[in-house]
Write a protein that holds these residues in place. Structure first.
Motif, short mmCIF file in Angstrom:
data_model
loop_
_atom_site.label_atom_id
_atom_site.label_comp_id
_atom_site.label_asym_id
_atom_site.label_seq_id
_atom_site.Cartn_x
_atom_site.Cartn_y
_atom_site.Cartn_z
N ASN A 120 -12.16 21.57 27.09
CA ASN A 120 -12.28 22.92 27.64
C ASN A 120 -13.70 23.45 27.49
OD1 ASN A 120 -9.57 22.92 28.31
ND2 ASN A 120 -8.95 23.95 26.42
N THR A 140 -8.42 29.79 34.02
CA THR A 140 -7.91 28.42 34.09
C THR A 140 -7.76 27.82 32.70
OG1 THR A 140 -8.98 28.12 36.23
CG2 THR A 140 -8.31 26.14 35.05
N ILE A 141 -8.80 27.97 31.88
CA ILE A 141 -8.75 27.43 30.52
C ILE A 141 -7.70 28.17 29.69
CG2 ILE A 141 -10.08 27.17 28.40
CD1 ILE A 141 -12.52 26.67 30.13
N PHE A 158 -4.42 26.59 30.35
CA PHE A 158 -4.30 25.31 29.65
C PHE A 158 -3.95 25.53 28.18
CE2 PHE A 158 -7.53 23.28 32.77
CZ PHE A 158 -6.53 23.18 33.72
#
Length: 292
Positions: A154, A198-199, A202
């Motif tokens: 990441n 987005t991270i 995750f």
């Protein structure tokens, strides 16, 4: 998608649509099977193992799940760990990635290589357990948040995104008297929302589904997140959480209906969050394509 006008083009488009529909059905069928299995009555559940459509809908399993304090507590634990862990890891990842894009950072290459080294080599499970124990985080929710401070993958993704931000913006801010921290929070972070979102997804999915860490370090079942409770029910076939219910169906119901209901309860929060972040995925792809 531009539709073809020739016969071969139409045949190609039809084949693509057919394959996509088949793949979608294959992907959705397990979820649909579990969803249907969680709302069918006990009498229908014991008649057949294949349930495409319920003849009658019953929410008895969900009533049973939400009547159990253990499952409710585990759900709250998962929510806390996911939110706190996501914010914590996202902050640590961002403040680590940002300095590494600075060409004038002393020892920049050595620091980056040291971080990359952790992707391929680790101390092993026993040293890790001894470390956590020496830090006093056994039987503490901190063990699910603090040790997983950063993911190297990441960090690399976020570092790459930071590098695509024009340097002229930082230079203009420096001329106006802004320092690195002000530039980071007032310029870099707002421009990096697609990558951060987005991270964050995750990290959140990983935190929500994390059962391995509590299995190692949480002996107190009151601290178990929902993923660990679900694992205990599905794999170890632990029926302690479901005893004492006032339902006409007996414990055979636990093998299917209640287990399916617990699975749905554990999956729905992530499914609900995803549509709110999906637009940032699209925006992030567009930004990357324009800059490259």
């Amino acid at each position: 998608m531009v539709k073809s006008t020739s016969l071969s083009g139409k045949l190609f488009d039809a084949t693509n649509y057919f394959l996509l529909i088949v793949m979608a059905l294959i992907t959705l069928y397990p979820f649909w099977y579990v969803l249907v299995g969680s709302v069918i009555p006990y009498e229908e559940a014991i008649q057949s193992t294949l349930h495409l459509f319920p003849k009658r809908i019953s929410f008895e399993a969900y009533d049973f799940v939400f009547s159990k304090n253990t499952i409710i507590k585990s759900l709250l634990v998962s929510l806390f760990v996911t939110v706190a862990g996501t914010l914590y890891q996202l902050f640590i990842t961002a403040i680590t990635a940002y300095p590494l894009i600075k060409q004038d950072l002393p020892g920049r290459s050595a620091i980056f290589l040291f971080i990359i080294f952790t992707m391929f080599f680790g101390g092993g499970l026993i040293p890790y357990y001894l470390l956590i124990k020496s830090l006093g985080m056994v039987n503490s929710l901190a063990v699910m948040i603090l040790p997983a401070a950063i993911s190297t993958y990441n960090m690399i993704v976020l570092k790459t995104f930071f590098q695509n931000i024009p340097l002229e913006l930082e230079e203009s801010a420096k001329i106006d008297g802004a320092g690195y921290m002000k530039i980071f929070f007032r310029i870099i972070i707002p421009l990096s929302v697609p990558a951060l979102a987005t991270i964050a997804l995750f990290i959140a999915v990983g935190q929500w589904n994390n059962w391995y860490t509590p299995m190692l370090f949480l002996n107190d079942k009151a601290l178990w997140p929902l993923a660990m409770v679900l694992r205990d029910i599905l794999i170890n076939n632990n029926m302690e959480l479901t005893r004492g219910g006032s339902f006409v169906s007996e414990e055979f119901m636990l093998g299917d209906t209640i287990k399916n209901a617990v699975v749905i309860v554990s999956v729905v929060p992530i499914i609900v969050v995803y549509p709110f972040i999906q637009k940032h995925f699209v925006k992030g792809v567009m930004i990357g394509s324009i800059k490259s």
